[in-house]
Write an enzyme that holds these catalytic residues in place. Sequence first.
Site, PDB file in Angstrom:
ATOM      1  N   SER A 140       0.902  -1.079  -0.064  1.00 16.58           N
ATOM      2  CA  SER A 140       0.074  -0.081   0.016  1.00 16.58           C
ATOM      3  C   SER A 140       0.729   1.165   0.080  1.00 16.58           C
ATOM      4  O   SER A 140       0.590   2.279  -0.685  1.00 16.58           O
ATOM      5  CB  SER A 140      -0.873  -0.157   1.410  1.00 16.58           C
ATOM      6  OG  SER A 140      -0.145   0.118   2.185  1.00 16.58           O
ATOM      7  N   ARG A 161       0.500   3.511  -3.379  1.00 14.26           N
ATOM      8  CA  ARG A 161       0.028   4.877  -3.049  1.00 14.26           C
ATOM      9  C   ARG A 161       0.849   6.049  -3.625  1.00 14.26           C
ATOM     10  O   ARG A 161       0.322   6.803  -4.538  1.00 14.26           O
ATOM     11  CB  ARG A 161      -0.585   5.142  -1.586  1.00 14.26           C
ATOM     12  CG  ARG A 161      -0.867   6.401  -1.372  1.00 14.26           C
ATOM     13  CD  ARG A 161      -1.111   6.939   0.053  1.00 14.26           C
ATOM     14  NE  ARG A 161      -1.778   5.810   0.861  1.00 14.26           N
ATOM     15  CZ  ARG A 161      -1.324   5.046   1.602  1.00 14.26           C
ATOM     16  NH1 ARG A 161       0.348   5.211   1.754  1.00 14.26           N
ATOM     17  NH2 ARG A 161      -1.962   4.243   2.195  1.00 14.26           N
ATOM     18  N   ASN A 201      -0.199   7.869  -7.282  1.00 11.17           N
ATOM     19  CA  ASN A 201      -0.224   9.374  -7.504  1.00 11.17           C
ATOM     20  C   ASN A 201       0.716  10.167  -8.319  1.00 11.17           C
ATOM     21  O   ASN A 201       0.305  10.819  -9.093  1.00 11.17           O
ATOM     22  CB  ASN A 201      -0.075   9.955  -6.002  1.00 11.17           C
ATOM     23  CG  ASN A 201      -1.200   9.874  -5.149  1.00 11.17           C
ATOM     24  OD1 ASN A 201      -2.320  10.655  -5.595  1.00 11.17           O
ATOM     25  ND2 ASN A 201      -1.630   8.845  -4.240  1.00 11.17           N
TER      26      ASN A 201
END
Lengths: 276, 152
Positions: free
Chosen positions: A206, A210, A214
């Site tokens: 994660s 993440r 992004n």
Amino acid sequence: MSEASTAAQSPTEYIQHHLTNLVSRVRIGEDTWTLHVDTVVTSMLLGLFAFGMLYMISRKVTTGVPGKAQAFFELLYDFVDTQVKDIFTHGDRKFVVGLSLTIFVWVIMMNAMDFLPIDWFAAGMHFIGFEHWKPVPTSDMNTTLALSLSVIGMVIFFSIKAKGFGGYAHELFCTPFSANNIVGIIILAPFNFLFQLIELVSKPLSLALRLYGNMYAGEIIFLLIGMLSFIGVGGAIVGGLLHAGWAIFHILIVALQAFIFMMLTAVYLAMAHEHH
Amino acid sequence: MTLLLQAIGFGIFILFTVKFVLPPLATAIETRRRQIADGLAEAEKGKASLATAQKEVDKLIAEAKAKATEIVALAEKQRTATIEASKGEAKVAGEREKQMASDEIAQLSVKAKEELRDRVADLAIAGAQRILSREINPQVHAELLNQLKAEL
């Protein structure tokens, strides 16, 4: 906006061109390893620059009236230290502060490469002789995974260091479900271990995804905006305005993602020191 | 490969930051914090000593004021005494002058009276002589005349 070599490209080619890493294949024994030269070189240069600067500042540190550079560094240090202090309450936090600061500075530097106008950067690298050069190391999964896996490695290391090998094994097999008798413990152990394993895998995944997601998405939006210039001069002007708007919004994402990565690292390390 | 290299670089950067970059800064911040704390404590102490000094000064001023009032009162008293004394002296001197003047006046008036008496007596005698020259012998009536003179 576009350089000569991309003028004749189709939009698909344009995007693919920008999202391709400069790959070098390295043979080690039987295996062939791929190396993203652009990612490694850019990130190392940024790291050397950032930490070199901080080192220069810290060598000239005075206890009296601080210079502007020192004031900036102290601001940064104090910011990280305050954040870590709230999370990490297990004694000496010197290492965690250093780790958090390293992550924050390095990630923000790598993310900030996104602000460079993509086509200008590509044109410049092309001019020097590199066919592909992705400027943002954090939009390469290898970088974010390297960071998050290192962090998880440290989490495991500090878990063992804080609780001992037995303590950590106990945590792996006897939590979150606990039983009072030996039979129950043995029955529950596989499930507990499965849960802990999922946690151990999901944490770095994660973290890495993440940041990667992004930055990758941000870059694609820059590319989509950049494609507007294919329409003509009007498209280029509108594209320029949109580019500016997205870049301004992206400042938030760049800083926020670096901050989140740093905070989660501190949280995971704090959890590693916790006793159950 | 990329991942491995990035991880190694990350590790090096972490170690570099923890070992070389942060310690001087952290020490400097800590030292400055201590210095500021010391400075504040010092200032607090200074404030306290200032307060005691102020108290001392107030006491001294009050003392000086009291002394000054005393001195003024003394001076006032002395002044009044001096004025009274000189007033008395002046009065005495005036009295004396007045006495002297009135004495003189009295003497003068006595003298004038004597003279006047002599004159009047002479005039009376002369008048009487003129009236009585023919019938009265001055030698015979001398006694009578002297009696008259004394009565004047």
